[in-house]
Design an enzyme around this catalytic site. Structure first.
Site, mmCIF file in Angstrom:
data_model
loop_
_atom_site.group_PDB
_atom_site.id
_atom_site.type_symbol
_atom_site.label_atom_id
_atom_site.label_comp_id
_atom_site.label_asym_id
_atom_site.label_seq_id
_atom_site.Cartn_x
_atom_site.Cartn_y
_atom_site.Cartn_z
ATOM 1 N N TYR A 15 49.253 30.663 48.213
ATOM 2 C CA TYR A 15 48.984 30.037 49.506
ATOM 3 C C TYR A 15 47.676 29.258 49.508
ATOM 4 C CZ TYR A 15 46.199 34.245 49.472
ATOM 5 O OH TYR A 15 45.331 35.227 49.087
ATOM 6 N N GLY A 16 46.960 29.237 48.392
ATOM 7 C CA GLY A 16 45.640 28.611 48.371
ATOM 8 C C GLY A 16 45.464 27.658 47.213
ATOM 9 N N LEU A 18 46.029 27.783 44.151
ATOM 10 C CA LEU A 18 47.015 27.749 43.067
ATOM 11 C C LEU A 18 48.201 26.834 43.365
ATOM 12 C CD1 LEU A 18 46.961 31.519 42.154
ATOM 13 C CD2 LEU A 18 46.334 29.635 40.620
ATOM 14 N N GLU A 90 42.042 36.553 40.803
ATOM 15 C CA GLU A 90 41.951 37.114 42.156
ATOM 16 C C GLU A 90 41.095 38.375 42.227
ATOM 17 O OE1 GLU A 90 42.871 35.213 44.321
ATOM 18 O OE2 GLU A 90 44.635 34.107 43.681
#
Length: 164
Positions: A15-16, A18, A90
């Protein structure tokens, strides 16, 4: 090339940074990192707060289901070596937890269970930040890679949260 079985692949919702066109997408795009296949776009079935925080403008999905919005992102199938690289990126277990969430892929596609990274124990004050439905790197709030070495993002978050 070795044949890949469905059991050896994991579906991950990103969602970011990547996502395609974002600063860390190269991790998924470079074959030397492992196998990654874009499946489709989707959105979370539950509302989550997606915020941008720290001096590095990192997008964080807060482990506060029910707050925020349905978040839009992309689903990928990854092999185990690449999945482990995402765990490193992460800061899995230190900064992020991951869990399987149903991702909505539309009326025809229904729901797809995917791994999703959520910020572990986020300070409640981060809920005061603007909440997004989708992350896009921008000139107004540019993502910045952390410098090599030990940068404690959790400490950065604590400082930012106490300043809110």
């Amino acid at each position: 090339m070795a044949q890949r079985t469905a059991a050896a692949l994991r579906r991950v919702f990103v969602y970011g940074t990547l996502k395609r066109g974002e600063p860390n997408h190269h991790l998924l795009a470079e074959a030397d990192n492992g196998y990654a296949k874009f499946i489709c776009k989707g959105s979370t079935n539950r509302r989550f707060p997606l915020v941008i925080a720290t001096r590095y403008n990192i997008p964080f999905l807060l482990d506060k289901p029910g707050a925020g919005s349905y978040v839009t992102g992309e689903i990928y199938e990854l092999d185990e070596p690449l999945f482990q690289q995402l765990d490193v990126l992460e800061d899995y277990r230190k900064l992020y937890d991951r869990q399987i969430e149903d991702i909505n892929v539309g009326i025809e596609g229904g729901n797809v269970p995917c791994w999703l990274y959520l910020l572990r124990n986020p300070p409640d004050s981060l809920l005061k930040l603007p909440m997004l439905t989708e992350y896009k790197n921008s000139l107004e709030i540019p993502y910045s890679r952390r410098p090599p070495g030990k940068v404690d993002i959790f400490e950065e978050l604590q400082k930012e949260a106490s300043a809110l």
